[in-house]
Scaffold this motif. Structure first.
Motif, PDB file in Angstrom:
ATOM      1  N   SER A 144     -17.289  14.519  -0.975  1.00 46.94           N
ATOM      2  CA  SER A 144     -17.959  13.519  -1.952  1.00 46.94           C
ATOM      3  C   SER A 144     -18.622  15.085  -1.478  1.00 46.94           C
ATOM      4  O   SER A 144     -19.974  15.570  -2.147  1.00 46.94           O
ATOM      5  N   GLY A 145     -19.242  15.319  -0.226  1.00 49.33           N
ATOM      6  CA  GLY A 145     -20.620  15.914   0.619  1.00 49.33           C
ATOM      7  C   GLY A 145     -20.170  17.326  -0.441  1.00 49.33           C
ATOM      8  O   GLY A 145     -21.080  17.880  -0.551  1.00 49.33           O
ATOM      9  N   LYS A 146     -19.024  17.996  -0.298  1.00 49.53           N
ATOM     10  CA  LYS A 146     -19.090  19.028  -1.175  1.00 49.53           C
ATOM     11  C   LYS A 146     -19.077  19.214  -2.822  1.00 49.53           C
ATOM     12  O   LYS A 146     -19.873  20.076  -3.279  1.00 49.53           O
ATOM     13  N   VAL A 147     -18.933  18.569  -2.728  1.00 52.46           N
ATOM     14  CA  VAL A 147     -19.186  17.757  -4.532  1.00 52.46           C
ATOM     15  C   VAL A 147     -20.824  18.327  -4.459  1.00 52.46           C
ATOM     16  O   VAL A 147     -21.258  18.364  -5.592  1.00 52.46           O
ATOM     17  N   GLU A 148     -21.658  17.089  -3.758  1.00 52.84           N
ATOM     18  CA  GLU A 148     -22.904  17.222  -4.083  1.00 52.84           C
ATOM     19  C   GLU A 148     -24.102  18.534  -3.564  1.00 52.84           C
ATOM     20  O   GLU A 148     -24.651  18.684  -4.718  1.00 52.84           O
ATOM     21  N   SER A 149     -23.389  19.007  -2.534  1.00 52.64           N
ATOM     22  CA  SER A 149     -23.897  20.695  -2.470  1.00 52.64           C
ATOM     23  C   SER A 149     -23.597  21.605  -3.746  1.00 52.64           C
ATOM     24  O   SER A 149     -24.440  22.478  -4.150  1.00 52.64           O
ATOM     25  N   LEU A 150     -21.621  21.262  -4.164  1.00 50.90           N
ATOM     26  CA  LEU A 150     -21.939  22.164  -5.889  1.00 50.90           C
ATOM     27  C   LEU A 150     -22.617  22.174  -6.458  1.00 50.90           C
ATOM     28  O   LEU A 150     -23.316  22.572  -7.381  1.00 50.90           O
ATOM     29  N   LEU A 199     -11.740  23.807  -5.862  1.00 41.58           N
ATOM     30  CA  LEU A 199     -10.945  22.496  -5.958  1.00 41.58           C
ATOM     31  C   LEU A 199     -11.954  21.849  -6.083  1.00 41.58           C
ATOM     32  O   LEU A 199     -11.771  19.825  -6.866  1.00 41.58           O
ATOM     33  N   SER A 200     -13.526  21.850  -5.754  1.00 48.09           N
ATOM     34  CA  SER A 200     -14.398  20.811  -6.185  1.00 48.09           C
ATOM     35  C   SER A 200     -15.009  20.812  -7.408  1.00 48.09           C
ATOM     36  O   SER A 200     -15.662  19.707  -8.056  1.00 48.09           O
ATOM     37  N   THR A 201     -14.915  22.211  -8.351  1.00 47.87           N
ATOM     38  CA  THR A 201     -15.350  22.047  -9.787  1.00 47.87           C
ATOM     39  C   THR A 201     -14.814  21.009 -10.313  1.00 47.87           C
ATOM     40  O   THR A 201     -16.439  20.591 -11.291  1.00 47.87           O
ATOM     41  N   PRO A 202     -13.965  20.608 -10.612  1.00 50.40           N
ATOM     42  CA  PRO A 202     -13.787  19.545 -11.401  1.00 50.40           C
ATOM     43  C   PRO A 202     -14.872  18.354 -11.141  1.00 50.40           C
ATOM     44  O   PRO A 202     -15.530  17.493 -12.224  1.00 50.40           O
ATOM     45  N   ALA A 203     -15.046  17.404 -10.060  1.00 52.33           N
ATOM     46  CA  ALA A 203     -15.419  16.644  -9.818  1.00 52.33           C
ATOM     47  C   ALA A 203     -17.336  17.010 -10.097  1.00 52.33           C
ATOM     48  O   ALA A 203     -17.461  16.022 -10.418  1.00 52.33           O
TER      49      ALA A 203
END
Length: 713
Positions: free
Chosen positions: A274-280, A302-306
């Protein structure tokens, strides 16, 4: 099949020229060109066995070309289509490989009486595809060498080569040439290796960061394009000894939508930390320019869809405006096109799970991502990359937009619709599309490649039973003898899309339904009944012979379709329990269902040769054939005559006729021995030659049954 070599080679050339003429412009035309000018000469070279007389084979190829020269309209049309003298180029290629001698090639070339005037003002500057393909072939080898070199110190040089490949139609030309010469797999492996290269980051400046981003992006786009054009088998490799699967292979297997592959949008592969998703999300929502330094592109993808899911939820709950969403989608496609592909791949999986009313916002996001961005601050080679990106995304979304009859983007005036995609007319029921296309093919008299692609889409959408059943209904409507025969030939060619499954459905479900229900018997009257019998026998024979020669094709294995019914439970074959069909046919429920008359019981002649040879009855095809012959046997022995008995007579006559043409010892091994005495009552079968053909004389029981039947004639 003992076809003379010159005629065999001639048929191949005719098929190639026809395919080339009718292929739609773009990738398909290039594929056909490469297949014809590069692949087929290589195949003919392999057919020429080392033991055979080299001069004789050259003479045979020469005779084939002599015949081909007589087909002037075909050659003229190909020349006009390709804007060059196709035959001459083909002769040069065959001469180069040693399939034709110099004198043969020169002689044939001089016989081409009339070449149409090619250079009209519109196409004078267009380079002909055959010439481009032949030039692309050596380029493939050079590019493979270039990519193999060590680029860790100065990757900029490699970037120039890749950018050149992206321009115009270079990529499709190179891929077509690589596919025709068997180099496509190694081409794909090199790009996977290249895609892994940008993972390694050490203290980098802004220039090397942008080179790294571009290397990742271009290789990702090329690999997606290869998968969509030639299938994922080309990309996927054997597991490496180190056990590490490359990023692109992992992404392809878990995240990329393909024909027949339904993705789960809630799969863990779409849910990174979730940390990577939030920063993205924060990065995408920020209007300032995205920084490239130290970016880990594999992780970002890999984080883009989330991140897209977060944005979509925020928009649906009113926390984001349309303008804000547009800014985020611009950021996604503005630097690295791969991000847009990863976003749309997830959106397509998500939209599939939604009802029609809930699709508006995700489909709007897809539309925003498909259109190119016209801005100043985009990365290098953006225009070249965005062309491939749009094509990949249109491929991905075609099915989803097709379902609701919406357009992905409005077609510009004067533009042709994209060939081979969105083939189905919007908002038309699929049974109507199938009927209309079949009638068009029937009027034309042959199935062109566009129709074949449409039939494949319909088979994929409607399923095997729906597809086969509806086409059989079209056949049963045909009351004119010559037209019924034409329908049989057309259906036999269409059924090649998936012969095995279609045959199982035809023989295991559709025919038994027609034969056991008196309400359907009228439809089996001749000529359509006789035509259906012919089609059924042809399908049974070709399916049986290919089934026992080799495995299904990769394409048929890849296509995940509804499972066939469990034939074991549907048609139990042990002696203690009569099959469901036999019970259906028993007119009197108190009457025991037996196949052998009391006098024959000592010979146990209700057996078939396949049972005595212990053929594996767990095979669906064997089981279906055995039950069909049991059903036919009971119809022959029943007291009631009608169109269904006429159909059975036609079916058996066709079996014998095909057997005489050399299909010895195939499907007739499933015929119960009791049937022989019934069959010889038919005028067409009352011949010793036929009795000997349909009984298995390698078995003592077979010989006894044959002797008894012949003595009764």
């Amino acid at each position: 099949m003992r076809i003379p070599t010159p005629l065999f080679v001639l048929e191949i050339w005719k098929a190639c020229f026809t395919g080339l003429i009718e292929s739609p412009e773009g990738t398909e035309e290039l594929k056909w060109t490469a297949f014809m000018f590069l692949k087929i000469p290589q195949v003919l070279l392999k057919l020429k066995s080392p033991q055979s007389d080299k001069g004789q084979f050259m003479d045979d190829v020469n005779v084939a070309f002599e015949y081909l020269l007589k087909l002037t309209p075909l050659l003229d049309k190909a020349d006009q289509r390709c804007n060059c003298d196709c035959l001459n180029m083909l002769l040069q290629e065959c001469n180069k490989l040693g399939l034709l001698s110099d004198s043969h090639a020169a002689n044939l070339s001089s016989k081409r009486e009339y070449a149409p005037r090619l250079k009209t003002t519109e196409n004078a500057n267009i380079q002909p595809n055959p010439g481009l393909i032949l030039r692309a072939e050596p380029t493939v080898t050079n590019i493979l060498k270039t990519v193999d070199a060590d680029h860790s110190k100065s990757p900029e040089g490699l970037l120039g080569v890749l950018a050149h490949m992206l321009s115009g139609k270079s990529l499709d030309l190179l891929l077509a040439a690589a596919a025709a010469t068997g180099k496509l797999k190694s081409f794909a492996r090199k790009f996977i290796k290249l895609n892994e290269f940008p993972k390694h980051i050490s203290g980098e400046g802004s220039k090397s960061a942008s080179v790294r981003a571009l290397l990742f992006d271009i290789s990702f786009l090329m690999l997606c394009h290869v998968v969509q054009t030639y299938g994922s088998e080309v990309i996927l490799s054997e597991p490496s000894p180190s056990g590490e699967t490359p990023f692109f292979e992992t992404w392809l297997l878990t995240c990329m939508p393909e024909e027949g592959k339904i993705l789960n949008p809630d799969h863990p592969c779409f849910r990174p930390e979730s940390g990577k998703v939030e920063s993205l999300v924060a990065l995408l929502n920020n209007s300032s320019e995205m920084k490239l330094v130290q970016m880990k592109w594999h992780e970002i993808c890999l984080s883009t869809p989330a991140a897209i899911l977060e944005v979509l939820n925020a928009w649906e709950n009113g926390a984001l405006t349309v303008e804000a969403v547009q800014r985020i989608t611009d950021n996604i496609k503005g630097k690295v096109c791969s991000m847009a592909i990863c976003a749309v791949a997830w959106l397509v999986a998500h939209v599939r799970m939604l009802g029609r009313d809930e699709r508006e916002k995700p489909q709007t996001m897809i539309r925003q991502l498909v259109l190119p961005l016209f801005g100043e601050n985009t990365l290098q080679f953006y225009n070249e990359r965005v062309v491939i990106m749009s094509s990949i995304l249109e491929h991905m979304c075609a099915d989803v937009f097709q379902q609701t009859g919406l357009l992905l983007r409005s077609t510009l005036e004067g533009q042709e619709p994209i060939p081979y995609r969105n083939l189905l007319p919007a908002k038309e029921p699929i049974h109507e599309a199938l009927r209309r296309q079949f009638q068009a093919v029937l009027r034309k008299g042959w199935v062109d490649s566009r129709a074949l692609h449409l039939f494949e889409s319909l088979l994929h959408i409607g399923g095997v039973f729906w597809f086969t059943n509806n086409l059989v209904k079209e056949l049963l409507k045909e009351t004119r003898k010559e037209w019924a025969h034409r329908v049989v030939e057309l259906l036999y060619s269409i059924f090649c899309l998936d012969t095995q499954q279609i045959t199982l459905t035809l023989l295991g479900t559709i025919l038994p339904n027609l034969l056991t229900d008196p309400a359907h018997w009228h439809s089996l009257a001749d000529p359509p009944g006789k035509a259906l019998a012919k089609l059924s026998v042809w399908c049974a024979l070709s399916s049986f012979s290919t089934h026992h020669k080799g495995q299904a094709s990769a394409r048929q294995r890849k296509r995940q379709r509804e499972d066939i019914e469990d034939y074991s439970s549907l048609f139990p074959l042990d002696d203690t329990q009569p099959s469901k069909l036999m019970r259906l046919l028993s007119s009197n429920e108190d009457e025991p269902v037996t196949l052998s008359s009391p006098g024959d019981r000592s010979m146990s002649s209700s057996l078939s040769a396949s049972q005595l040879h212990t053929v594996n009855m767990k095979e669906p095809l064997n089981r279906v054939l055995a039950n069909l012959f049991l059903l036919i046997s009971s119809i022959l022995g029943s007291k009631m005559a009608g169109p269904h008995t006429q159909f059975v007579h036609s079916f058996m006559e066709e079996c014998v006729e095909c057997l005489e043409q050399g299909h010895r010892g195939s499907i007739l091994q499933f015929l119960p021995f009791t049937m022989v005495s019934e069959l010889v009552k038919l005028p067409a079968m009352a011949k010793p030659k036929v009795v000997l053909a349909i009984t298995d004389l390698t078995l003592p029981l077979g010989r006894r049954v044959a002797a008894k039947a012949i003595s009764a004639l």
